[in-house]
Design a protein around this motif. Structure first.
Motif, PDB file in Angstrom:
ATOM      1  N   LEU A  68       0.806  -1.215   0.000  1.00 44.95           N
ATOM      2  CA  LEU A  68       0.000   0.000   0.000  1.00 44.95           C
ATOM      3  C   LEU A  68       0.844   1.273   0.000  1.00 44.95           C
ATOM      4  N   GLY A  69       2.048   1.216   0.604  1.00 44.51           N
ATOM      5  CA  GLY A  69       2.870   2.413   0.699  1.00 44.51           C
ATOM      6  C   GLY A  69       2.378   3.375   1.754  1.00 44.51           C
ATOM      7  N   LYS A  70       1.784   2.874   2.824  1.00 50.47           N
ATOM      8  CA  LYS A  70       1.337   3.750   3.911  1.00 50.47           C
ATOM      9  C   LYS A  70       2.267   3.617   5.113  1.00 50.47           C
ATOM     10  N   HIS A  71       2.338   2.458   5.709  1.00 53.58           N
ATOM     11  CA  HIS A  71       3.162   2.249   6.898  1.00 53.58           C
ATOM     12  C   HIS A  71       4.544   1.697   6.586  1.00 53.58           C
ATOM     13  N   VAL A  72       4.736   1.181   5.387  1.00 50.94           N
ATOM     14  CA  VAL A  72       5.994   0.524   5.021  1.00 50.94           C
ATOM     15  C   VAL A  72       6.547   1.158   3.752  1.00 50.94           C
ATOM     16  N   PRO A  73       7.750   1.744   3.773  1.00 45.40           N
ATOM     17  CA  PRO A  73       8.351   2.228   2.526  1.00 45.40           C
ATOM     18  C   PRO A  73       8.470   1.093   1.512  1.00 45.40           C
ATOM     19  N   THR A  74       7.910   1.317   0.336  1.00 46.41           N
ATOM     20  CA  THR A  74       7.703   0.252  -0.650  1.00 46.41           C
ATOM     21  C   THR A  74       8.078   0.758  -2.028  1.00 46.41           C
ATOM     22  N   ASP A  75       8.538  -0.137  -2.888  1.00 45.77           N
ATOM     23  CA  ASP A  75       8.797   0.234  -4.270  1.00 45.77           C
ATOM     24  C   ASP A  75       7.494   0.781  -4.865  1.00 45.77           C
ATOM     25  N   PRO A  76       7.507   2.006  -5.374  1.00 44.54           N
ATOM     26  CA  PRO A  76       6.253   2.594  -5.856  1.00 44.54           C
ATOM     27  C   PRO A  76       5.638   1.840  -7.022  1.00 44.54           C
ATOM     28  N   ARG A  77       6.456   1.135  -7.794  1.00 46.06           N
ATOM     29  CA  ARG A  77       5.902   0.346  -8.897  1.00 46.06           C
ATOM     30  C   ARG A  77       5.073  -0.819  -8.372  1.00 46.06           C
ATOM     31  N   LEU A  78       5.472  -1.384  -7.234  1.00 43.31           N
ATOM     32  CA  LEU A  78       4.684  -2.443  -6.611  1.00 43.31           C
ATOM     33  C   LEU A  78       3.358  -1.895  -6.097  1.00 43.31           C
ATOM     34  N   VAL A  79       3.402  -0.714  -5.462  1.00 43.18           N
ATOM     35  CA  VAL A  79       2.174  -0.107  -4.951  1.00 43.18           C
ATOM     36  C   VAL A  79       1.185   0.137  -6.089  1.00 43.18           C
ATOM     37  N   ARG A  80       1.680   0.720  -7.178  1.00 42.44           N
ATOM     38  CA  ARG A  80       0.783   1.003  -8.299  1.00 42.44           C
ATOM     39  C   ARG A  80       0.301  -0.291  -8.947  1.00 42.44           C
ATOM     40  N   SER A  81       1.170  -1.277  -9.079  1.00 42.40           N
ATOM     41  CA  SER A  81       0.761  -2.550  -9.680  1.00 42.40           C
ATOM     42  C   SER A  81      -0.381  -3.187  -8.922  1.00 42.40           C
ATOM     43  N   ALA A  82      -0.307  -3.159  -7.588  1.00 39.81           N
ATOM     44  CA  ALA A  82      -1.377  -3.751  -6.781  1.00 39.81           C
ATOM     45  C   ALA A  82      -2.705  -3.068  -7.078  1.00 39.81           C
ATOM     46  N   GLY A  83      -2.691  -1.741  -7.206  1.00 41.70           N
ATOM     47  CA  GLY A  83      -3.921  -1.021  -7.524  1.00 41.70           C
ATOM     48  C   GLY A  83      -4.428  -1.326  -8.919  1.00 41.70           C
ATOM     49  N   LEU A  84      -3.530  -1.413  -9.887  1.00 42.48           N
ATOM     50  CA  LEU A  84      -3.942  -1.738 -11.258  1.00 42.48           C
ATOM     51  C   LEU A  84      -4.515  -3.150 -11.339  1.00 42.48           C
ATOM     52  N   LEU A  85      -3.881  -4.100 -10.637  1.00 43.33           N
ATOM     53  CA  LEU A  85      -4.417  -5.471 -10.628  1.00 43.33           C
ATOM     54  C   LEU A  85      -5.807  -5.508 -10.013  1.00 43.33           C
ATOM     55  N   LEU A  86      -5.991  -4.755  -8.940  1.00 44.73           N
ATOM     56  CA  LEU A  86      -7.313  -4.704  -8.314  1.00 44.73           C
ATOM     57  C   LEU A  86      -8.326  -4.076  -9.273  1.00 44.73           C
ATOM     58  N   GLY A  87      -7.894  -3.051 -10.020  1.00 45.20           N
ATOM     59  CA  GLY A  87      -8.774  -2.463 -11.026  1.00 45.20           C
ATOM     60  C   GLY A  87      -9.175  -3.465 -12.090  1.00 45.20           C
ATOM     61  N   GLY A  88      -8.253  -4.350 -12.454  1.00 41.22           N
ATOM     62  CA  GLY A  88      -8.596  -5.394 -13.426  1.00 41.22           C
ATOM     63  C   GLY A  88      -9.681  -6.325 -12.919  1.00 41.22           C
ATOM     64  N   LEU A  89      -9.627  -6.677 -11.636  1.00 36.59           N
ATOM     65  CA  LEU A  89     -10.676  -7.524 -11.062  1.00 36.59           C
ATOM     66  C   LEU A  89     -12.020  -6.803 -11.026  1.00 36.59           C
ATOM     67  N   VAL A  90     -11.982  -5.497 -10.769  1.00 35.73           N
ATOM     68  CA  VAL A  90     -13.224  -4.712 -10.813  1.00 35.73           C
ATOM     69  C   VAL A  90     -13.794  -4.711 -12.228  1.00 35.73           C
ATOM     70  N   ALA A  91     -12.921  -4.546 -13.231  1.00 32.71           N
ATOM     71  CA  ALA A  91     -13.378  -4.556 -14.624  1.00 32.71           C
ATOM     72  C   ALA A  91     -14.064  -5.874 -14.963  1.00 32.71           C
ATOM     73  N   ASP A  92     -13.511  -6.988 -14.495  1.00 26.95           N
ATOM     74  CA  ASP A  92     -14.132  -8.294 -14.746  1.00 26.95           C
ATOM     75  C   ASP A  92     -15.498  -8.381 -14.089  1.00 26.95           C
ATOM     76  N   ALA A  93     -15.600  -7.887 -12.854  1.00 25.86           N
ATOM     77  CA  ALA A  93     -16.890  -7.937 -12.153  1.00 25.86           C
ATOM     78  C   ALA A  93     -17.933  -7.088 -12.875  1.00 25.86           C
ATOM     79  N   LEU A  94     -17.553  -5.887 -13.297  1.00 20.12           N
ATOM     80  CA  LEU A  94     -18.509  -5.010 -13.975  1.00 20.12           C
ATOM     81  C   LEU A  94     -18.943  -5.588 -15.314  1.00 20.12           C
ATOM     82  N   ALA A  95     -18.058  -6.343 -15.962  1.00 21.17           N
ATOM     83  CA  ALA A  95     -18.381  -6.952 -17.258  1.00 21.17           C
ATOM     84  C   ALA A  95     -19.047  -8.310 -17.112  1.00 21.17           C
ATOM     85  N   ASP A  96     -19.281  -8.758 -15.871  1.00 23.38           N
ATOM     86  CA  ASP A  96     -19.905 -10.064 -15.596  1.00 23.38           C
ATOM     87  C   ASP A  96     -19.153 -11.204 -16.272  1.00 23.38           C
TER      88      ASP A  96
END
Length: 468
Positions: A68-96
């Motif tokens: 998440l990049g909140k409590h733990v200093p993290t590679d920012p590419r990993l933080v963004r990747s996690a959000g993009l992957l989660l967005g992909g799952l949302v896209a699948d849900a919205l598309a049924d």
């Protein structure tokens, strides 16, 4: 929500650096008795999360995200990747359609620090972005402001708004809700266009963690009362709700459909006497944590200040989604980032090979994250994290999630009054350079007498980066 906090706040308003508790309470989490177990498919929550002890009589454990990049200093590419992957799952849900298979081995390798895996994961996550659906994404302050934005990016640039705890002159409140377990319970919705929340399109609610679902249900209930819609999607990095629960039944009672997606599912096992155990541990540890000292500025001549408005920030593009962020803003933001990062690096005196931390401040996460990610793409050794309202116990022992921390006074004139703020795991590395990113309301004397000197023992240089 990871930022859920306590009514037991540190009373001192001086800037302090917390002493760690090496050897004082070995095996804090073992003694607390909290256990995290994976359930179902997806990533292993034990990889994505660490555990710590809250300073909170109502909840013993703090689930600390490693992506998440909140409590733990993290590679920012990993933080963004996690959000993009989660967005992909949302896209699948919205598309049924069936949920896509997550690149779990690559994600786990990235979390464990494999920088080749981090770069590959970010490339793969960006390649999977599709066309934006007609949906609104809502991220929860303070922890999911950037996460909600990344989910919207993963949806191809969907409209996004995040809640806020900061009233802003000139912006009327279009809605609000209560986060019952948080120290700062009231969330405001301040879109520049109140129509953003109206209409029947799906609403995607994004949080870093689902522990009970109560905050999400409060939000859906409040918004549904003002503007009913047929469909809600809830997205979280980790879902650790107990089986059943009130969220599905609550949304069904509104006559709406609910889908829940996450990168990992698990269950948190708590001993029956977890509250008593936590109280005893806090009492034992607080005696040591009370031994604080005032941090001193070691290299005042090595500090600098950069204003992004002078580096070519595009006029009219907001630094985040507090007031809404649409397709045009997504495009302008993405187009500006490479040249903005190119200008920031020399202006801040960044050097290739140095260990640099880009530190966002509370709700201001998205712009610092994307600046850090763009700098990392350009070859800089960059980590990303943010300050927080969350008081937690710091213990320097292997396996514990929060091994160091600093405490400093709030510096943005918060509506709920002054109070302490925190940054964790800053002492986990010897930083050559820390870039502290603030917006103008947070650039105050309290910042220059609080957070900035508190960072001095951990970095050779500090640059204050101020957004438009």
């Amino acid at each position: 929500m990871t930022e859920q906090t306590t009514t037991e706040q540190t009373t001192t308003e001086q800037t302090t650096t917390e002493q760690t508790t090496t050897g004082i309470a070995a095996g804090v989490i073992d003694r607390l008795g909290v256990r995290l177990h994976p359930t179902g498919a997806g990533s292993d929550p034990r990889v994505l999360l660490g555990l710590a002890l809250r300073r909170n009589p109502r909840r013993a454990q703090l689930l600390v995200s490693r992506v998440l990049g909140k409590h733990v200093p993290t590679d920012p590419r990993l933080v963004r990747s996690a959000g993009l992957l989660l967005g992909g799952l949302v896209a699948d849900a919205l598309a049924d359609r069936p949920a896509r298979t997550l690149p779990v081995p690559l994600l786990h390798a990235a979390v464990e620090g494999d920088r080749t895996a981090v770069a590959a994961l970010h490339t793969a996550a960006q390649a999977a972005i599709g066309e934006p659906p007609d949906a609104l994404v809502l991220g929860f302050a303070e922890t999911a402001t950037a996460l909600g934005h990344c989910v919207a990016e993963g949806l191809g640039g969907a409209d996004v708004l995040h809640s806020t705890r900061r009233p802003v002159p000139g912006f009327a409140t279009a809605g609000g809700f209560t986060e019952e377990h948080s120290h700062a319970t009231e969330h405001l919705l301040l879109p520049a266009d109140p129509g953003l929340l109206r209409g029947g399109r799906p609403l995607v609610l994004v949080d870093d963690e689902l522990s009970t679902g109560r905050t999400v249900l409060n939000t859906i209930t409040a918004l549904h009362r003002a503007s009913p819609r047929e469909r809600y999607v809830v997205a979280a990095l980790v879902d650790v709700r107990p089986a059943g629960g009130e969220l599905p039944a609550g949304v069904a009672a509104l006559g709406a459909r609910l889908d829940v997606v996450s990168l990992a599912r698990g269950v948190v096992d708590l001993p029956p006497d977890v509250a008593e155990r936590a109280t005893a541990l806090r009492a034992e540890l607080e005696a040591v944590l009370a031994c604080t000292h005032t941090a001193t500025r070691e290299h005042p001549d090595r500090d600098s200040r950069v204003e992004l408005a002078g580096l070519g920030w595009p006029a009219g593009v907001p630094a985040g989604a507090r007031h809404g962020f649409g397709a045009a803003e997504h495009r302008a933001f993405a187009a500006a980032l490479p040249r903005l990062a190119d200008a920031l690096a020399p202006a801040a005196g960044m050097r290739l090979g140095e260990r640099t931390l880009v530190l966002g401040t509370e709700e201001l996460m998205q712009l610092p994250l994307r600046l850090a990610q763009t700098l990392a793409d350009a070859g800089h050794n960059v980590a990303f994290s943010t300050t927080t309202r969350s008081p937690a116990v710091v213990v320097d022992e292997p396996g514990y999630a929060l091994t160091s921390g600093i405490t400093f006074p709030a510096h943005d004139g918060p509506a709920d009054g002054p109070g302490p703020r925190f940054a964790y795991n800053i002492g986990a590395a010897d930083w050559d350079h820390v870039l502290v990113v603030v917006d103008p309301p947070a650039d105050t004397p309290a910042l220059h007498g609080g957070l900035l000197p508190a960072l001095a023992p951990y970095t050779r240089r500090t640059t204050l980066v101020v957004t438009p």
